[in-house]
Scaffold this motif. Sequence first.
Motif, PDB file in Angstrom:
ATOM      1  N   PRO A  94       0.834  -1.210   0.000  1.00  0.00           N
ATOM      2  CA  PRO A  94       0.000   0.000   0.000  1.00  0.00           C
ATOM      3  C   PRO A  94       0.865   1.255   0.000  1.00  0.00           C
ATOM      4  O   PRO A  94       0.379   2.337  -0.336  1.00  0.00           O
ATOM      5  CB  PRO A  94      -0.821  -0.109   1.296  1.00  0.00           C
ATOM      6  N   ALA A  95       2.159   1.118   0.336  1.00  0.00           N
ATOM      7  CA  ALA A  95       3.071   2.267   0.374  1.00  0.00           C
ATOM      8  C   ALA A  95       3.957   2.332  -0.869  1.00  0.00           C
ATOM      9  O   ALA A  95       4.983   3.015  -0.868  1.00  0.00           O
ATOM     10  CB  ALA A  95       3.935   2.194   1.635  1.00  0.00           C
ATOM     11  N   GLY A  96       3.557   1.636  -1.953  1.00  0.00           N
ATOM     12  CA  GLY A  96       4.374   1.632  -3.168  1.00  0.00           C
ATOM     13  C   GLY A  96       4.028   2.764  -4.117  1.00  0.00           C
ATOM     14  O   GLY A  96       3.056   3.491  -3.912  1.00  0.00           O
ATOM     15  N   GLU A  97       4.847   2.880  -5.160  1.00  0.00           N
ATOM     16  CA  GLU A  97       4.563   3.766  -6.285  1.00  0.00           C
ATOM     17  C   GLU A  97       3.331   3.216  -7.014  1.00  0.00           C
ATOM     18  O   GLU A  97       3.172   2.003  -7.123  1.00  0.00           O
ATOM     19  CB  GLU A  97       5.798   3.750  -7.209  1.00  0.00           C
ATOM     20  N   ARG A  98       2.490   4.075  -7.517  1.00  0.00           N
ATOM     21  CA  ARG A  98       1.268   3.617  -8.180  1.00  0.00           C
ATOM     22  C   ARG A  98       1.586   2.900  -9.490  1.00  0.00           C
ATOM     23  O   ARG A  98       2.297   3.444 -10.330  1.00  0.00           O
ATOM     24  CB  ARG A  98       0.372   4.816  -8.420  1.00  0.00           C
ATOM     25  N   PHE A  99       1.069   1.679  -9.650  1.00  0.00           N
ATOM     26  CA  PHE A  99       1.241   0.899 -10.874  1.00  0.00           C
ATOM     27  C   PHE A  99       0.349   1.477 -11.972  1.00  0.00           C
ATOM     28  O   PHE A  99      -0.853   1.626 -11.786  1.00  0.00           O
ATOM     29  CB  PHE A  99       0.870  -0.563 -10.617  1.00  0.00           C
ATOM     30  N   THR A 100       0.962   1.832 -13.104  1.00  0.00           N
ATOM     31  CA  THR A 100       0.224   2.453 -14.214  1.00  0.00           C
ATOM     32  C   THR A 100       0.482   1.685 -15.507  1.00  0.00           C
ATOM     33  O   THR A 100       1.368   0.831 -15.567  1.00  0.00           O
ATOM     34  CB  THR A 100       0.709   3.896 -14.442  1.00  0.00           C
ATOM     35  N   GLN A 101      -0.248   2.037 -16.550  1.00  0.00           N
ATOM     36  CA  GLN A 101      -0.033   1.440 -17.869  1.00  0.00           C
ATOM     37  C   GLN A 101       1.386   1.736 -18.367  1.00  0.00           C
ATOM     38  O   GLN A 101       2.006   0.868 -18.993  1.00  0.00           O
ATOM     39  CB  GLN A 101      -1.079   1.973 -18.852  1.00  0.00           C
ATOM     40  N   ALA A 102       1.903   2.930 -18.077  1.00  0.00           N
ATOM     41  CA  ALA A 102       3.273   3.273 -18.503  1.00  0.00           C
ATOM     42  C   ALA A 102       4.274   2.340 -17.837  1.00  0.00           C
ATOM     43  O   ALA A 102       5.239   1.880 -18.482  1.00  0.00           O
ATOM     44  CB  ALA A 102       3.584   4.733 -18.162  1.00  0.00           C
ATOM     45  N   ILE A 103       4.065   2.013 -16.556  1.00  0.00           N
ATOM     46  CA  ILE A 103       4.962   1.095 -15.850  1.00  0.00           C
ATOM     47  C   ILE A 103       4.785  -0.319 -16.392  1.00  0.00           C
ATOM     48  O   ILE A 103       5.776  -1.055 -16.547  1.00  0.00           O
ATOM     49  CB  ILE A 103       4.739   1.199 -14.324  1.00  0.00           C
ATOM     50  N   ALA A 104       3.563  -0.704 -16.721  1.00  0.00           N
ATOM     51  CA  ALA A 104       3.338  -2.024 -17.342  1.00  0.00           C
ATOM     52  C   ALA A 104       4.174  -2.139 -18.620  1.00  0.00           C
ATOM     53  O   ALA A 104       4.823  -3.163 -18.856  1.00  0.00           O
ATOM     54  CB  ALA A 104       1.858  -2.233 -17.631  1.00  0.00           C
ATOM     55  N   HIS A 105       4.188  -1.087 -19.436  1.00  0.00           N
ATOM     56  CA  HIS A 105       4.990  -1.088 -20.671  1.00  0.00           C
ATOM     57  C   HIS A 105       6.482  -1.221 -20.365  1.00  0.00           C
ATOM     58  O   HIS A 105       7.175  -2.004 -21.013  1.00  0.00           O
ATOM     59  CB  HIS A 105       4.723   0.174 -21.489  1.00  0.00           C
ATOM     60  N   GLU A 106       6.975  -0.452 -19.379  1.00  0.00           N
ATOM     61  CA  GLU A 106       8.396  -0.553 -18.975  1.00  0.00           C
ATOM     62  C   GLU A 106       8.738  -1.980 -18.581  1.00  0.00           C
ATOM     63  O   GLU A 106       9.742  -2.540 -19.014  1.00  0.00           O
ATOM     64  CB  GLU A 106       8.654   0.291 -17.711  1.00  0.00           C
ATOM     65  N   LEU A 107       7.905  -2.572 -17.724  1.00  0.00           N
ATOM     66  CA  LEU A 107       8.203  -3.893 -17.164  1.00  0.00           C
ATOM     67  C   LEU A 107       8.087  -4.990 -18.227  1.00  0.00           C
ATOM     68  O   LEU A 107       8.761  -6.022 -18.138  1.00  0.00           O
ATOM     69  CB  LEU A 107       7.304  -4.183 -15.963  1.00  0.00           C
ATOM     70  N   ALA A 108       7.264  -4.749 -19.249  1.00  0.00           N
ATOM     71  CA  ALA A 108       7.101  -5.736 -20.328  1.00  0.00           C
ATOM     72  C   ALA A 108       8.382  -5.890 -21.141  1.00  0.00           C
ATOM     73  O   ALA A 108       8.532  -6.865 -21.880  1.00  0.00           O
ATOM     74  CB  ALA A 108       5.934  -5.352 -21.225  1.00  0.00           C
ATOM     75  N   GLU A 109       9.329  -4.932 -21.006  1.00  0.00           N
ATOM     76  CA  GLU A 109      10.616  -4.992 -21.726  1.00  0.00           C
ATOM     77  C   GLU A 109      11.667  -5.802 -20.979  1.00  0.00           C
ATOM     78  O   GLU A 109      12.746  -6.061 -21.513  1.00  0.00           O
ATOM     79  CB  GLU A 109      11.172  -3.581 -21.959  1.00  0.00           C
ATOM     80  N   GLU A 110      11.381  -6.189 -19.724  1.00  0.00           N
ATOM     81  CA  GLU A 110      12.393  -6.857 -18.886  1.00  0.00           C
ATOM     82  C   GLU A 110      12.492  -8.344 -19.220  1.00  0.00           C
ATOM     83  O   GLU A 110      11.544  -8.951 -19.714  1.00  0.00           O
ATOM     84  CB  GLU A 110      12.045  -6.692 -17.405  1.00  0.00           C
ATOM     85  N   GLU A 111      13.671  -8.916 -18.898  1.00  0.00           N
ATOM     86  CA  GLU A 111      13.884 -10.351 -19.103  1.00  0.00           C
ATOM     87  C   GLU A 111      13.245 -11.173 -17.987  1.00  0.00           C
ATOM     88  O   GLU A 111      12.671 -12.228 -18.234  1.00  0.00           O
ATOM     89  CB  GLU A 111      15.385 -10.639 -19.076  1.00  0.00           C
ATOM     90  N   GLN A 112      13.427 -10.706 -16.747  1.00  0.00           N
ATOM     91  CA  GLN A 112      12.887 -11.449 -15.597  1.00  0.00           C
ATOM     92  C   GLN A 112      12.246 -10.511 -14.589  1.00  0.00           C
ATOM     93  O   GLN A 112      12.841  -9.508 -14.179  1.00  0.00           O
ATOM     94  CB  GLN A 112      13.973 -12.253 -14.869  1.00  0.00           C
ATOM     95  N   LEU A 113      11.038 -10.854 -14.175  1.00  0.00           N
ATOM     96  CA  LEU A 113      10.347 -10.153 -13.091  1.00  0.00           C
ATOM     97  C   LEU A 113      10.137 -11.129 -11.943  1.00  0.00           C
ATOM     98  O   LEU A 113       9.789 -12.297 -12.172  1.00  0.00           O
ATOM     99  CB  LEU A 113       8.979  -9.636 -13.567  1.00  0.00           C
ATOM    100  N   VAL A 114      10.335 -10.641 -10.724  1.00  0.00           N
ATOM    101  CA  VAL A 114      10.029 -11.434  -9.531  1.00  0.00           C
ATOM    102  C   VAL A 114       9.023 -10.632  -8.710  1.00  0.00           C
ATOM    103  O   VAL A 114       9.223  -9.423  -8.486  1.00  0.00           O
ATOM    104  CB  VAL A 114      11.305 -11.733  -8.711  1.00  0.00           C
TER     105      VAL A 114
END
Length: 267
Positions: A94-114
């Motif tokens: 609840p204390a994180g940065e707000r997840f947005t569509q722009a962040i979804a696009h950034e993260l979609a470029e990564e090799e590995q997400l945990v």
Amino acid sequence: MRIDVVSIFPEYLAPLELSLIGKARQDGLLKLTVHDLRDFTTDRHRTVDDTPYGGGAGMVMKPEPWAQALGAVAGTAAAGEGELRKPVLIVPSPAGERFTQAIAHELAEEEQLVFACGRYEGIDERVLEWAADHFTVRPMSLGDYVLNGGEVAVLAMVEAIGRLLPGVVGNPESLVEESHSDGLLEYPVYTKPSSWRGRDVPAVLLSGNHGKIAQWRRHEQYRRTAERRPDLLEAFDAGTLPRADRTAFADLGYDIEDGRLRRRADA
Ligand code: JEK
């Protein structure tokens, strides 16, 4: 893309076997593994929580099971593959940065997400500090309301990211249309029958006039956005709008000043 999710409720992530994301996993476009945090404990009771230092309500997740679990998932990707980029560790909070569509696009470029799904009052903060040596750490919030843990947030984030991966959405035109959406809410959609329980589909949509249809849809977007999400109009570029669109905003109670919309005081 590879995704690892760590949770004390791995069954909570079962919906990721269904629909678009389930298909992407079957097709090998997405390698998603869910891990049980309790498998990384060493005591007889498989304990993952303890009382908070400083007092207060609830319990806090102990650091060592997290270090063991995250060490295991970070290590397996690096092995053999000559890794360059750190995996990204997403920690729903609840204390994180707000997840947005722009962040979804950034993260979609990564090799590995945990994804590290906390429960109780959250995870001992030192885990995030320690993890920064092995991961790019991103505390993320789904929105300004309180959930009981990170799992539901992970379902939403994995779905938002997964559908952006090449080959996952069957019709890539949908993604192209999305990327041209101007930061406005969508227009309403209709299907057959044209008259249903006394309610008719707006006549313009049956007219075959594609210019008129495009303009009607755009004006519906303006109307809905002004009504439901006026905050989105602050970023809207109204500098180069055709006359009919300026009139539409005037009717909604907005002036245009230096290409920005401004709500009229008397509207
Ligand atoms: C991860 C545990 C539950 C519940 C205490 C006191 C005001 C709450 C943690 N958008 C989102 N909302 N909630 C989460 C989320 C909740 C989580 C965990 C994510 C791990 N919980 C919990 C109450 C509190 N706080 C001050 C806020 C802490 C989330 C996301 N993503």
